[in-house]
Design an enzyme around this catalytic site. Structure first.
Site, mmCIF file in Angstrom:
data_model
loop_
_atom_site.group_PDB
_atom_site.id
_atom_site.type_symbol
_atom_site.label_atom_id
_atom_site.label_comp_id
_atom_site.label_asym_id
_atom_site.label_seq_id
_atom_site.Cartn_x
_atom_site.Cartn_y
_atom_site.Cartn_z
ATOM 1 N N GLU A 6 0.879 -1.173 0.000
ATOM 2 C CA GLU A 6 0.000 0.000 0.000
ATOM 3 C C GLU A 6 0.916 1.223 0.000
ATOM 4 O O GLU A 6 1.657 1.458 0.949
ATOM 5 C CB GLU A 6 -0.885 -0.068 1.247
ATOM 6 N N CYS A 34 3.636 -2.873 -8.327
ATOM 7 C CA CYS A 34 2.369 -2.424 -7.746
ATOM 8 C C CYS A 34 2.592 -1.167 -6.888
ATOM 9 O O CYS A 34 2.876 -0.120 -7.440
ATOM 10 C CB CYS A 34 1.742 -3.594 -6.996
ATOM 11 N N ARG A 37 -3.362 5.186 -8.908
ATOM 12 C CA ARG A 37 -2.927 4.171 -7.946
ATOM 13 C C ARG A 37 -3.934 3.056 -7.741
ATOM 14 O O ARG A 37 -3.539 1.912 -7.505
ATOM 15 C CB ARG A 37 -2.493 4.777 -6.601
ATOM 16 N N ILE A 66 -3.597 -6.932 -7.960
ATOM 17 C CA ILE A 66 -4.282 -6.778 -6.668
ATOM 18 C C ILE A 66 -4.430 -5.290 -6.381
ATOM 19 O O ILE A 66 -3.434 -4.609 -6.120
ATOM 20 C CB ILE A 66 -3.481 -7.459 -5.530
ATOM 21 N N HIS A 86 1.854 -8.282 -9.642
ATOM 22 C CA HIS A 86 2.753 -8.890 -8.643
ATOM 23 C C HIS A 86 3.509 -10.063 -9.296
ATOM 24 O O HIS A 86 3.036 -11.196 -9.224
ATOM 25 C CB HIS A 86 1.930 -9.417 -7.460
ATOM 26 N N GLU A 91 5.946 -11.639 -8.274
ATOM 27 C CA GLU A 91 6.437 -12.621 -7.281
ATOM 28 C C GLU A 91 5.352 -13.654 -6.954
ATOM 29 O O GLU A 91 5.621 -14.642 -6.284
ATOM 30 C CB GLU A 91 6.914 -11.892 -6.016
HETATM 31 N N1 GLN Z 1 -3.213 0.463 -5.099
HETATM 32 C C1 GLN Z 1 -2.243 0.187 -4.085
HETATM 33 C C2 GLN Z 1 -1.484 1.433 -3.682
HETATM 34 O O1 GLN Z 1 -1.837 2.509 -3.902
HETATM 35 C C3 GLN Z 1 -1.225 -0.841 -4.531
HETATM 36 C C4 GLN Z 1 -1.760 -2.218 -4.369
HETATM 37 C C5 GLN Z 1 -0.694 -3.282 -4.335
HETATM 38 O O2 GLN Z 1 0.488 -2.990 -4.194
HETATM 39 N N2 GLN Z 1 -1.111 -4.515 -4.415
HETATM 40 O O3 GLN Z 1 -0.483 1.348 -3.097
#
Ligand code: GLN
Length: 198
Positions: A47, A78, A109, A136, A172, A174
């Site tokens: 996040e 991400c 984001r 995700i 992701h 990984e």
């Molecule tokens: N949308 C998320 C963010 O702003 C990122 C989500 C993630 O890393 N799986 O950080």
């Protein structure tokens, strides 16, 4: 070869396991001093607002910027992509916290929110390969600068990009069996080691 994983928050152990499976030494990075002696770095997903806040608490952003500007190969996935992007279009929650920047892309984001909040989607790689990526609450890359190479697309959309030694993906890597982005990071790290030795 020693590759760091920013270990303040997010998918840290998954990246560590992937890197270890490729035979590199993994170093967890929580403080600026731990950026020394690295040949590459992963900024994991998680996040971005939490990551930016935790980075600020230990004053990591200036050191990250400096090492990356110096040529340290980096892979941001991400939330890591959000940290590297030059522009975040829905970045209100990030206001007041420094991000790293340096990658000329504009992202939203939570652009893959809603029904695509979490999905495995088919990818097409610029080298002709196909695969899939785990998305995700993923950031959407809405614009790429002319100096940015698109490494992979979902449909028409860029979802993995590269500028020099900066690699970034919306998904992701990984969490799927496709090791190519981690392998590319290791290749860039090996090149940097040769360059510094030579
Ligand atoms: N949308 C998320 C963010 O702003 C990122 C989500 C993630 O890393 N799986 O950080």
């Amino acid at each position: 070869m020693r590759i760091g994983v920013l270990a303040l928050q997010g998918a840290v152990s998954e990246h560590g396991d992937r890197l270890a499976s490729l035979g590199v030494e993994v170093a967890l990075v929580r403080r600026p001093a731990q950026l020394a002696d690295l040949d590459g770095l992963v900024l994991p997903g998680g996040e971005s607002t939490t990551m930016a806040r935790l980075c600020a608490q230990v004053d990591l952003v200036p050191a990250l910027r400096e090492r990356i500007a110096d040529g340290l190969p980096v892979l941001g996935t991400c939330a890591g992509l959000v940290m590297l992007a030059d522009e975040v279009r829905d970045g209100a929650a990030l206001q007041g916290f420094d991000r790293i920047g340096g990658l000329p892309v504009s992202v939203r984001r939570n652009g893959f929110g809603g029904q695509l909040a979490s999905a495995e989607l088919p990818l097409h790689w610029a080298d002709g390969g196909a695969g899939s990526g785990v998305f995700i609450r993923a950031p959407r890359i809405e614009e790429v600068g002319p100096e940015v190479e698109v490494l992979a697309r979902w449909g028409d959309e860029a979802v993995a990009v590269r500028r020099d030694r900066i690699l970034a993906a919306s998904f992701h890597p990984e969490l799927s069996s496709d090791t190519r982005l981690h392998e590319l990071l290791c290749e860039l790290a090996a090149e940097s080691m040769d360059r510094l030795a030579g």
